[in-house]
Design an enzyme around this catalytic site. Structure first.
Site, short mmCIF file in Angstrom:
data_model
loop_
_atom_site.label_atom_id
_atom_site.label_comp_id
_atom_site.label_asym_id
_atom_site.label_seq_id
_atom_site.Cartn_x
_atom_site.Cartn_y
_atom_site.Cartn_z
N ASP A 176 -2.08 0.70 -7.11
CA ASP A 176 -1.58 1.66 -6.12
C ASP A 176 -0.05 1.69 -6.10
O ASP A 176 0.61 0.97 -6.86
CB ASP A 176 -2.14 1.23 -4.75
CG ASP A 176 -2.45 2.41 -3.85
OD1 ASP A 176 -1.91 3.49 -4.08
OD2 ASP A 176 -3.22 2.22 -2.89
N ASP A 212 -4.19 11.20 -1.19
CA ASP A 212 -5.61 10.87 -0.95
C ASP A 212 -6.46 12.07 -0.55
O ASP A 212 -6.04 12.93 0.23
CB ASP A 212 -5.71 9.83 0.17
CG ASP A 212 -5.18 8.49 -0.28
OD1 ASP A 212 -4.62 8.41 -1.39
OD2 ASP A 212 -5.32 7.52 0.49
C1 GLA Z 1 -3.83 4.53 -1.12
C2 GLA Z 1 -4.73 5.01 -2.25
C3 GLA Z 1 -6.16 5.05 -1.78
C4 GLA Z 1 -6.59 3.65 -1.33
C5 GLA Z 1 -5.63 3.13 -0.25
C6 GLA Z 1 -5.85 1.65 0.05
O1 GLA Z 1 -3.81 5.42 -0.06
O2 GLA Z 1 -4.32 6.28 -2.69
O3 GLA Z 1 -7.02 5.51 -2.80
O4 GLA Z 1 -6.60 2.80 -2.44
O5 GLA Z 1 -4.27 3.26 -0.66
O6 GLA Z 1 -4.96 1.17 1.01
#
Ligand code: GLA
Length: 402
Positions: A150, A204
């Site tokens: 990430d 996301d």
């Molecule tokens: C980010 C990523 C997500 C998930 C969260 C976890 O937002 O894009 O897919 O992995 O972190 O905290």
């Protein structure tokens, strides 16, 4: 003397390089699996996850081609141990991560885990920055097969270099580990060929079909906003290097029709298929969607060409995807809130794709039409295709060479 030393050093480096894992063939087709984040966020622990592993098998997901079982954020203790090593939270994983990985493997799946390039993960657990090689060795010792990385708390880190360092560390671990880059698309990661196998393209996903959803400083994406973003970078998608439009929200609150459309579009895009629902509680409708082998076959087609728009009129669209045996997939999509009537005269819609160098001229070649959701034959390209399409629905046809 100096020269001899230099030659010896160069030889040694060459040796070390040849021990590095060659990961270039790890994802000839888009990886398929399940990830804990969309449904459970950090509320994960061993008993719950073992139920998910068992349901992965009993629901037929594994037999439909899903392979990876991935733990996202929230699996770690809040601090590294006195040796600087990451530890699985002993309350959540009393038997440790190796035991859990063994459990996943014993059921015939592969095991994946998550961390972040910054000082902390997005949920505040210890990040990887400065620990790339030791963490990669630890994951390899647990039997990790897939690693999602990430991009939170990265300050002034150079994105490409940070991902390259982790990629090298994974290769040096000696274990084949699929590398899933989760940089959200800010630094055009799709240009970084060879660093990993999956390249997240957007922020996301959210349980939303049409509109992105505002969350203070950031905006969660919808199915359609992600589709539109990915259309602009389809030339970078190819076997071994997959644009990643984020994990699936199928079964998490969209309507059944929208779930079907979401899944179909991800398959048309040749996207990684990471289910993100509660596998134990999934409805028969959700199961039918996630395990539709004919639609999955589009996703997994060896050509690996991401779909492209061939028709658009007032929110009614057609997307096309060439397939390795000369067939085509066509997905009609109704983006609007009203039902629409498809009246598609194939002879007026020859396909010419400069990127995949494929084309179809329906005045010269005839294809049989097979509907991949109703499983019915619905005519040929000799006659116009006429059907009503409900709001947010899709019809996915396989055009079978006659
Ligand atoms: C980010 C990523 C997500 C998930 C969260 C976890 O937002 O894009 O897919 O992995 O972190 O905290």
């Amino acid at each position: 003397m100096r020269k001899t030393l230099l030659i010896a050093l160069i030889a040694l480096l060459g040796e070390l390089k040849s021990y590095a894992q060659d990961n270039s063939n790890l994802a000839a087709t888009p990886p398929m699996g399940w990830n804990s984040w969309n449904i459970f966020q950090t509320k994960i622990d061993e008993p719950l996850l073992k139920q998910m592993v068992d349901a992965y098998v009993s629901s037929g997901m594994r037999d439909a081609g899903y392979t990876y079982f991935v733990l996202d954020d929230g699996w770690m203790s809040m601090e590294r141990d006195q040796n600087g090593q990451l530890v699985a939270d002993p309350k959540k994983f009393p038997n440790g991560m190796k035991e859990f990985a063994d459990y996943v493997h014993s059921k015939g799946m592969k095991f994946g885990i998550y961390n972040c390039a910054g000082s902390k993960t997005c949920a505040g657990y210890p990040g990887t920055r400065g620990h790339e090689y030791e963490d990669a060795r630890l994951y390899a010792s647990w039997g990790v097969d897939y690693f999602k990385y990430d991009w939170c708390n990265t300050d002034s880190l150079n994105a490409k270099e940070a991902y390259k360092t982790m990629s090298d560390a994974l290769k040096a671990s000696g274990r084949p580990i699929v590398f899933s880059l989760c940089e959200w698309g800010g630094h055009n990661p799709w240009l970084w060929n060879g660093i990993g196998q999956l390249y997240r393209t957007t922020g996301d996903i959210n349980v939303s079909f049409v509109k992105p959803v505002k969350h203070g400083t950031w905006e969660a994406q919808s199915v359609l906003s992600i589709l539109d973003k990915q259309e602009t970078i389809r030339q970078y998608n190819h076997p071994g290097h997959w644009n990643d439009p984020d994990m699936l929200e199928v079964g998490n609150g969209l309507t059944n029709t929208e779930d079907k459309a979401h899944f179909s579009l991800w398959c048309m895009m040749s996207a990684p298929l990471m289910a993100g629902n509660n596998l134990e509680k999934m409805s028969d409708q959700t199961k039918t969607i996630l395990t539709n082998k004919d639609v999955i076959a589009l996703d997994q087609d060896a050509l690996g060409v991401q779909c492209f728009k061939v028709y658009s009129d007032n929110g009614l669209e057609a997307w096309a995807k060439p397939l390795s045996n000369g067939d085509w997939a066509i997905c009609f999509l109704n983006r609007t809130a009203q039902s629409q009537n498809i009246n598609y005269d194939w002879s007026q819609h020859a396909i010419n794709d400069d990127i995949s160098k494929t084309n179809a001229d329906f005045t010269k070649a005839t294809f049989k039409l097979h509907d991949l959701w109703t499983k019915k034959d619905v005519g040929t390209t000799k006659r116009a295709f006429k059907q009503a399409l409900a709001s947010h629905d899709v019809i996915v046809l396989r055009l079978v060479k006659g």
